[in-house]
Write a protein that holds these residues in place. Structure first.
Motif, mmCIF file in Angstrom:
data_model
loop_
_atom_site.group_PDB
_atom_site.id
_atom_site.type_symbol
_atom_site.label_atom_id
_atom_site.label_comp_id
_atom_site.label_asym_id
_atom_site.label_seq_id
_atom_site.Cartn_x
_atom_site.Cartn_y
_atom_site.Cartn_z
ATOM 1 N N UNK A 26 23.678 -18.521 -5.854
ATOM 2 C CA UNK A 26 23.003 -18.724 -4.647
ATOM 3 C C UNK A 26 22.350 -20.117 -4.774
ATOM 4 N N UNK A 27 22.422 -20.934 -3.578
ATOM 5 C CA UNK A 27 21.623 -22.210 -3.379
ATOM 6 C C UNK A 27 20.247 -22.042 -3.802
ATOM 7 N N UNK A 28 19.776 -23.088 -4.635
ATOM 8 C CA UNK A 28 18.664 -23.055 -5.451
ATOM 9 C C UNK A 28 17.580 -24.090 -4.732
ATOM 10 N N UNK A 29 18.078 -24.482 -3.532
ATOM 11 C CA UNK A 29 17.160 -25.464 -3.047
ATOM 12 C C UNK A 29 15.619 -24.909 -2.695
ATOM 13 N N UNK A 30 15.600 -23.852 -2.443
ATOM 14 C CA UNK A 30 14.461 -23.314 -2.193
ATOM 15 C C UNK A 30 13.614 -22.782 -3.182
ATOM 16 N N UNK A 31 14.067 -22.689 -4.387
ATOM 17 C CA UNK A 31 13.585 -21.856 -5.672
ATOM 18 C C UNK A 31 12.775 -23.147 -6.251
ATOM 19 N N UNK A 32 11.940 -22.548 -6.952
ATOM 20 C CA UNK A 32 11.196 -23.282 -8.148
ATOM 21 C C UNK A 32 11.969 -23.095 -9.327
ATOM 22 N N UNK A 33 12.203 -24.241 -9.931
ATOM 23 C CA UNK A 33 12.674 -24.296 -11.429
ATOM 24 C C UNK A 33 11.911 -24.659 -12.602
ATOM 25 N N UNK B 297 8.009 -27.416 -14.870
ATOM 26 C CA UNK B 297 8.523 -27.048 -13.670
ATOM 27 C C UNK B 297 8.302 -27.996 -12.281
ATOM 28 N N UNK B 298 9.254 -27.484 -11.694
ATOM 29 C CA UNK B 298 9.491 -28.614 -10.339
ATOM 30 C C UNK B 298 9.429 -27.509 -9.252
ATOM 31 N N UNK B 299 8.905 -27.728 -8.291
ATOM 32 C CA UNK B 299 8.941 -26.778 -6.875
ATOM 33 C C UNK B 299 9.854 -27.219 -6.111
ATOM 34 N N UNK B 300 10.580 -26.455 -5.092
ATOM 35 C CA UNK B 300 11.577 -26.450 -4.232
ATOM 36 C C UNK B 300 11.550 -27.883 -3.554
ATOM 37 N N UNK B 301 12.677 -28.588 -3.691
ATOM 38 C CA UNK B 301 13.203 -29.826 -2.984
ATOM 39 C C UNK B 301 12.185 -30.907 -4.014
ATOM 40 N N UNK B 302 11.633 -30.658 -5.009
ATOM 41 C CA UNK B 302 11.055 -31.591 -5.878
ATOM 42 C C UNK B 302 9.783 -32.280 -5.530
ATOM 43 N N UNK B 303 9.198 -31.282 -4.605
ATOM 44 C CA UNK B 303 7.833 -31.693 -4.006
ATOM 45 C C UNK B 303 6.742 -32.038 -5.150
ATOM 46 N N UNK B 304 6.544 -31.008 -6.119
ATOM 47 C CA UNK B 304 5.521 -31.163 -7.159
ATOM 48 C C UNK B 304 6.269 -30.807 -8.347
ATOM 49 N N UNK B 305 5.816 -31.519 -9.668
ATOM 50 C CA UNK B 305 6.082 -30.977 -11.011
ATOM 51 C C UNK B 305 4.719 -30.955 -11.751
ATOM 52 N N UNK B 306 5.118 -29.911 -12.800
ATOM 53 C CA UNK B 306 4.026 -29.582 -13.670
ATOM 54 C C UNK B 306 4.617 -29.670 -14.751
ATOM 55 N N UNK B 307 3.547 -30.056 -15.930
ATOM 56 C CA UNK B 307 3.783 -30.260 -17.409
ATOM 57 C C UNK B 307 2.814 -29.613 -18.210
ATOM 58 N N UNK B 308 3.107 -28.970 -19.392
ATOM 59 C CA UNK B 308 2.482 -28.716 -20.228
ATOM 60 C C UNK B 308 1.766 -30.015 -20.932
ATOM 61 N N UNK C 197 15.432 -32.293 -10.583
ATOM 62 C CA UNK C 197 16.706 -31.449 -10.013
ATOM 63 C C UNK C 197 17.454 -32.169 -8.912
ATOM 64 N N UNK C 198 18.681 -31.444 -8.820
ATOM 65 C CA UNK C 198 19.616 -32.005 -7.801
ATOM 66 C C UNK C 198 20.180 -31.017 -7.086
ATOM 67 N N UNK C 199 19.414 -30.742 -5.946
ATOM 68 C CA UNK C 199 19.928 -29.453 -5.107
ATOM 69 C C UNK C 199 21.466 -29.660 -4.550
ATOM 70 N N UNK C 200 21.733 -30.800 -4.561
ATOM 71 C CA UNK C 200 23.288 -31.104 -3.915
ATOM 72 C C UNK C 200 24.207 -30.336 -5.008
#
Length: 126
Positions: free
Chosen positions: A27-34, A50-61, A72-75
């Motif tokens: 399934x295309x993952x563009x709308x999934x958080x990873x 983690x990175x939210x959909x379309x790379x809008x936000x990133x989080x790190x420990x 991420x590369x949604x393409x």
């Protein structure tokens, strides 16, 4: 359904770098958080980044901030984790995860993710 396969793990000396990749299918993952989690021997699985959909936000420990970069590369339906300045305490099995869209999730807990890969071993020698 989403299938996730990690690659890029290995053995590296302290101070070195590795680049982990997560290939997705089904399934295309563009709308999934990873995200990336890791589990060291005898320890619980922990959040790494983690990175939210379309790379809008990133989080790190906190322990990896400034050393690791998630992208991420949604393409191409892929996600990467660039790990620099590796330390022996980074040794663990690293897992890729995908989470379905949910406005209320912060995507920093295991329960925020719905699909998981099998993991790739990262070993950092001192």
């Amino acid at each position: 359904q989403v299938q996730l396969v990690e690659s890029g793990g290995g053995l590296v000396q302290a101070g070195g770098s590795l680049r982990l990749s997560c290939a997705t299918s089904g399934r295309a993952i563009s709308t999934y958080a990873m995200g990336w989690f890791r589990q060291a021997p005898g320890k619980e699985r922990e959040f790494v980044a983690s990175v939210t959909a379309f790379g809008v936000n990133t989080y790190y420990t906190d322990s990896v901030k400034g050393r690791f970069t998630i992208s991420r590369d949604n393409a191409k339906n892929t996600m990467n984790l660039q790990m620099n300045s590796l330390k022996p305490e980074d040794t663990a099995v690293y897992y890729c995860a995908a989470g379905t869209p949910n406005y209320y999730k912060r995507y920093q807990r295991q329960s925020d993710f719905d699909y998981w890969g099998q993991g790739t071993q990262v070993t950092v020698s001192s």
